[in-house]
Design a protein around this motif. Structure first.
Motif, PDB file in Angstrom:
ATOM      1  N   GLN A  98       0.787  -1.235   0.000  1.00 19.07           N
ATOM      2  CA  GLN A  98       0.000   0.000   0.000  1.00 19.07           C
ATOM      3  C   GLN A  98       0.822   1.290   0.000  1.00 19.07           C
ATOM      4  O   GLN A  98       0.562   2.184  -0.782  1.00 19.07           O
ATOM      5  CB  GLN A  98      -0.993   0.041   1.141  1.00 19.07           C
ATOM      6  CG  GLN A  98      -2.016  -1.052   1.076  1.00 19.07           C
ATOM      7  CD  GLN A  98      -3.040  -0.929   2.172  1.00 19.07           C
ATOM      8  OE1 GLN A  98      -2.911  -0.123   3.086  1.00 19.07           O
ATOM      9  NE2 GLN A  98      -4.069  -1.731   2.094  1.00 19.07           N
ATOM     10  N   ASP A  99       1.794   1.438   0.905  1.00 21.28           N
ATOM     11  CA  ASP A  99       2.569   2.678   0.977  1.00 21.28           C
ATOM     12  C   ASP A  99       4.058   2.425   1.255  1.00 21.28           C
ATOM     13  O   ASP A  99       4.819   3.368   1.460  1.00 21.28           O
ATOM     14  CB  ASP A  99       1.994   3.618   2.031  1.00 21.28           C
ATOM     15  CG  ASP A  99       1.934   2.995   3.424  1.00 21.28           C
ATOM     16  OD1 ASP A  99       2.502   1.903   3.644  1.00 21.28           O
ATOM     17  OD2 ASP A  99       1.310   3.606   4.305  1.00 21.28           O
TER      18      ASP A  99
ATOM     19  N   ARG B  11       0.778   8.044   3.370  1.00 20.06           N
ATOM     20  CA  ARG B  11       0.461   6.971   4.328  1.00 20.06           C
ATOM     21  C   ARG B  11      -0.932   6.420   4.093  1.00 20.06           C
ATOM     22  O   ARG B  11      -1.893   7.174   3.978  1.00 20.06           O
ATOM     23  CB  ARG B  11       0.574   7.521   5.759  1.00 20.06           C
ATOM     24  CG  ARG B  11       0.191   6.522   6.837  1.00 20.06           C
ATOM     25  CD  ARG B  11       1.260   5.493   7.026  1.00 20.06           C
ATOM     26  NE  ARG B  11       1.001   4.755   8.234  1.00 20.06           N
ATOM     27  CZ  ARG B  11       1.211   3.454   8.346  1.00 20.06           C
ATOM     28  NH1 ARG B  11       1.686   2.769   7.341  1.00 20.06           N
ATOM     29  NH2 ARG B  11       0.980   2.843   9.465  1.00 20.06           N
ATOM     30  N   LYS B  12      -1.030   5.109   3.978  1.00 19.55           N
ATOM     31  CA  LYS B  12      -2.319   4.424   3.855  1.00 19.55           C
ATOM     32  C   LYS B  12      -2.610   3.723   5.168  1.00 19.55           C
ATOM     33  O   LYS B  12      -1.714   3.174   5.796  1.00 19.55           O
ATOM     34  CB  LYS B  12      -2.275   3.373   2.731  1.00 19.55           C
ATOM     35  CG  LYS B  12      -1.887   3.917   1.399  1.00 19.55           C
ATOM     36  CD  LYS B  12      -2.988   4.694   0.784  1.00 19.55           C
ATOM     37  CE  LYS B  12      -2.561   5.081  -0.624  1.00 19.55           C
ATOM     38  NZ  LYS B  12      -3.268   6.165  -1.164  1.00 19.55           N
ATOM     39  N   ARG B  13      -3.829   3.730   5.578  1.00 17.85           N
ATOM     40  CA  ARG B  13      -4.218   3.052   6.817  1.00 17.85           C
ATOM     41  C   ARG B  13      -5.082   1.869   6.525  1.00 17.85           C
ATOM     42  O   ARG B  13      -5.739   1.753   5.600  1.00 17.85           O
ATOM     43  CB  ARG B  13      -4.931   4.020   7.731  1.00 17.85           C
ATOM     44  CG  ARG B  13      -4.013   5.153   8.092  1.00 17.85           C
ATOM     45  CD  ARG B  13      -4.354   5.698   9.416  1.00 17.85           C
ATOM     46  NE  ARG B  13      -3.407   6.759   9.686  1.00 17.85           N
ATOM     47  CZ  ARG B  13      -2.687   6.834  10.770  1.00 17.85           C
ATOM     48  NH1 ARG B  13      -2.820   5.929  11.681  1.00 17.85           N
ATOM     49  NH2 ARG B  13      -1.864   7.804  10.964  1.00 17.85           N
TER      50      ARG B  13
END
Length: 83
Positions: free
Chosen positions: A45-46, A81-83
């Motif tokens: 993802q990041d 940033r991905k959560r």
């Protein structure tokens, strides 16, 4: 534009792992990952998960070694940033 890597302290699959992130663009992150020879499946993802055997190669390709807290702070600050 900087690619950052933390120390390989995360255990898993019989090795230790680092995290590779960019504080400016995913394109820059993917370019560095290709230069190191990281397979696409290590992208999460990041960030990329980097096995200890490629840590020195990442630094040789321009990744800046930083502490984990600094890596997260700069990743969040970049907006990537991905959560």
């Amino acid at each position: 534009m900087t690619v950052l890597i933390d120390r390989p302290i995360w255990p898993g699959w019989d090795t230790l792992w680092s995290h590779l992130v960019s504080d400016s663009s995913l394109e820059e992150l993917h370019e560095t990952a290709r230069a190191i020879g990281l397979p696409d499946h290590l992208f999460d993802q990041d960030h990329y998960d980097v096995p200890i055997k490629l840590y020195d190669q990442a630094i040789a390709c321009g990744a800046e070694p930083v502490e984990g807290r600094e890596l997260i702070r700069r990743l969040i600050g970049s907006g990537l940033r991905k959560r």
